[in-house]
Design an enzyme around this catalytic site. Structure first.
Site: not given
Ligand SMILES: C[C@](O)(CO)[C@H](O)COP(=O)(O)OP(=O)(O)OC[C@H]1O[C@@H](n2ccc(N)nc2=O)[C@H](O)[C@@H]1O
Ligand SMILES: Nc1ncnc2c1ncn2[C@@H]1O[C@H](COP(=O)(O)OP(=O)(O)OP(=O)(O)O)[C@@H](O)[C@H]1O
Length: 281
Positions: A10, A130
């Site tokens: 993505k 995401d």
């Molecule tokens: C930065 C992006 O990757 C852009 O596409 C997304 O907004 C983040 O998506 P993601 O990695 O799936 O995020 P999540 O794993 O749901 O959230 C991780 C942390 O990022 C922050 N978070 C995430 C998404 C969002 N809209 N606002 C936030 O503040 C929050 O602290 C959350 O606890």
């Molecule tokens: N299928 C998976 N592939 C990679 N990491 C994973 C997976 N499932 C859980 N994890 C754990 O979750 C963490 C976050 O994974 P990753 O950041 O790749 O996912 P994402 O949040 O969709 O990506 P990003 O936020 O960086 O775009 C990794 O550091 C890993 O420890």
């Protein structure tokens, strides 16, 4: 019966942070596309639910309940069996939705394997912000915290992309936390573009508001952006998501491949990948 599911990377071509909810999640306005580089899942019937992680980026990826693929499987309710192999090619915590796209691919693959409907949108969002946008990968506009997905614009017939990750993991929560301004202007409606150059010109007027806080966490991001921008034919270089992966846009896949070879030769420890836009059928 074996089901295969592709989990494309993505890319946030833009990422405008426009507000923050009371629960701390940020409101976004992002043009999201997917590319033909990604992870691959193979799912087959089994008595127990198991996950095996293979591939060049398997190191450090959990294969227990922490993996987003198994968390996705849990959304289908009572215990069902499946043997899942996840072939990892995307770096984790890299800003290109590695885990989220795997979770979305697992949802599609298990719905097919088990002949069940997809879980409801709220359950999908509970896997991560995401995951909803990764469910049917194509050019999309993502708003809200990630739950509001609308059709994106037509992309140019011809364009190439280059993805570069410098091998440093970036914490998404920490990047959002470090944002100084959380009420930035939303993104104008993306019009659709006849060429990569016209698209890059429009994108250059937009932003990734997470780039500044991410660069503070991982200063090497500045170097990655500069190295991409310096390659022949690069029309735009920008960080994706919360980083550290950056992307370059080119008029053709060939130009992206040439840039990839050049950067990989200069920085063999970086993850470098030429790609083309990908839309699910
Ligand atoms: C930065 C992006 O990757 C852009 O596409 C997304 O907004 C983040 O998506 P993601 O990695 O799936 O995020 P999540 O794993 O749901 O959230 C991780 C942390 O990022 C922050 N978070 C995430 C998404 C969002 N809209 N606002 C936030 O503040 C929050 O602290 C959350 O606890
Ligand atoms: N299928 C998976 N592939 C990679 N990491 C994973 C997976 N499932 C859980 N994890 C754990 O979750 C963490 C976050 O994974 P990753 O950041 O790749 O996912 P994402 O949040 O969709 O990506 P990003 O936020 O960086 O775009 C990794 O550091 C890993 O420890």
């Amino acid at each position: 019966m074996t089901v295969e599911a592709f989990a494309p990377a993505k890319i946030n071509l833009t990422l405008h942070v426009t507000g923050q909810r009371a629960d701390g999640y940020h409101l976004l306005d992002s043009l999201v596309i997917f590319v033909d580089a990604g992870d691959r899942l193979r799912l087959s019937p089994a008595d127990d639910l198991t996950l095996r992680v293979t591939g060049p980026r398997a190191e450090g990826v959990p294969c227990d309940g922490r993996n987003l693929v198994l968390k996705a499987a849990m959304l289908f309710g009572c215990e069902r069996g499946a043997a899942i192999t996840l072939d990892k090619h995307l770096p984790a915590a890299a800003g290109i939705g590695g885990g989220s796209s795997d979770a979305a691919a697992a949802l599609r693959g298990l719905a097919e394997l088990w002949n069940l409907p997809l879980p409801d949108p709220a359950a999908v969002l509970s896997l991560g912000a995401d995951v909803p946008v990764c469910l049917r990968p194509r050019a999309l506009r993502m708003q809200g915290v990630g739950e509001t997905i609308t059709e994106g614009p037509r992309l140019p017939e011809r364009m190439g992309l280059l993805l570069v990750n410098p091998g440093v993991e970036v914490s998404t929560p920490a990047v959002f936390k470090a944002l100084t301004c959380k009420t930035n202007a939303p993104m104008p409606h993306p019009p659709g573009w006849s060429s990569a150059a016209v698209m890059a010109h429009w994108l250059a007027e937009q932003r990734n508001d997470l780039e500044t806080p991410a660069r503070r966490q991982a200063p090497v991001i500045r170097e990655v952006l500069d190295v991409i921008a310096a390659t022949e034919g690069c029309l735009l270089s920008r960080m994706s998501g919360s980083g550290a992966t950056c992307f370059g846009i080119y008029d053709s896949r060939d130009e992206a491949e040439d840039a990839a070879r050049l950067i990989a030769a200069g920085a063999p420890q970086w993850w470098v990948q030429a790609a083309s836009p990908y839309s699910a059928a």
